[in-house]
Design a protein around this motif. Structure first.
Motif, mmCIF file in Angstrom:
data_model
loop_
_atom_site.group_PDB
_atom_site.id
_atom_site.type_symbol
_atom_site.label_atom_id
_atom_site.label_comp_id
_atom_site.label_asym_id
_atom_site.label_seq_id
_atom_site.Cartn_x
_atom_site.Cartn_y
_atom_site.Cartn_z
ATOM 1 N N CYS A 1 0.862 -1.198 -0.083
ATOM 2 C CA CYS A 1 0.014 -0.068 -0.111
ATOM 3 C C CYS A 1 0.830 1.338 0.140
ATOM 4 O O CYS A 1 1.672 1.228 0.849
ATOM 5 C CB CYS A 1 -0.771 0.042 1.301
ATOM 6 N N CYS B 1 0.068 3.367 3.493
ATOM 7 C CA CYS B 1 0.516 2.983 5.002
ATOM 8 C C CYS B 1 1.714 1.644 4.818
ATOM 9 O O CYS B 1 2.104 1.666 5.944
ATOM 10 C CB CYS B 1 -0.838 2.234 5.676
ATOM 11 N N CYS C 1 -4.382 -0.168 0.095
ATOM 12 C CA CYS C 1 -5.027 -1.309 0.555
ATOM 13 C C CYS C 1 -6.271 -0.883 0.931
ATOM 14 O O CYS C 1 -6.837 0.358 0.665
ATOM 15 C CB CYS C 1 -4.378 -1.663 2.167
ATOM 16 N N CYS D 1 -7.012 2.262 3.168
ATOM 17 C CA CYS D 1 -6.503 3.357 2.555
ATOM 18 C C CYS D 1 -7.418 3.878 1.715
ATOM 19 O O CYS D 1 -7.781 5.182 1.291
ATOM 20 C CB CYS D 1 -5.070 3.330 2.248
#
Ligand SMILES: [Zn+2]
Length: 114
Positions: free
Chosen positions: A81, A84, A102, A105
């Motif tokens: 991701c 994050c 992801c 997010c």
């Protein structure tokens, strides 16, 4: 992370899009040769072209995302991701192999006002 599998998925999707785009372009080429006399015909032709154009630009955008994902595979950054830094679930990647974020997010980004 089985990147070889996802690379194949991405390449397959890329081939499909390129095929679609080629089909659309040659279809539009043949449309140009049609003589348009009637105003109504012309209007409907315009709408068709606009729809075609929308589909096309959406596919071009997807193509860009695929290229981007392929580059990430080469760099060994695929499936992480971008927000994050956590690995994206393989199940999500199977549905959308060029996902950048992801699920968590992605939802944050979608809720943000534009
Ligand atoms: Zn994330």
């Amino acid at each position: 992370m089985d990147t070889a599998y996802f690379k194949e998925l991405l390449l397959e999707r890329k081939r499909q899009i390129l095929k679609n785009l080629h089909a659309t372009i040659s279809e539009m080429e043949s449309l140009k040769e049609v003589e348009v006399n009637d105003d109504g015909d012309y209007a409907s032709l315009c709408t068709d072209n606009m729809i075609e154009h929308a589909i096309q630009s959406q596919q071009l955008k997807e193509l860009e995302e695929i290229e981007y994902a392929l580059k990430k595979i080469e760099k060994g950054e695929y499936g992480i991701c971008e927000m994050c830094g956590e690995p994206i679930k393989p199940l999500r990647l199977k549905i959308k192999p060029y996902a950048k974020y992801c699920i968590v997010c992605r939802e944050i980004i979608e809720k943000e006002p534009k």
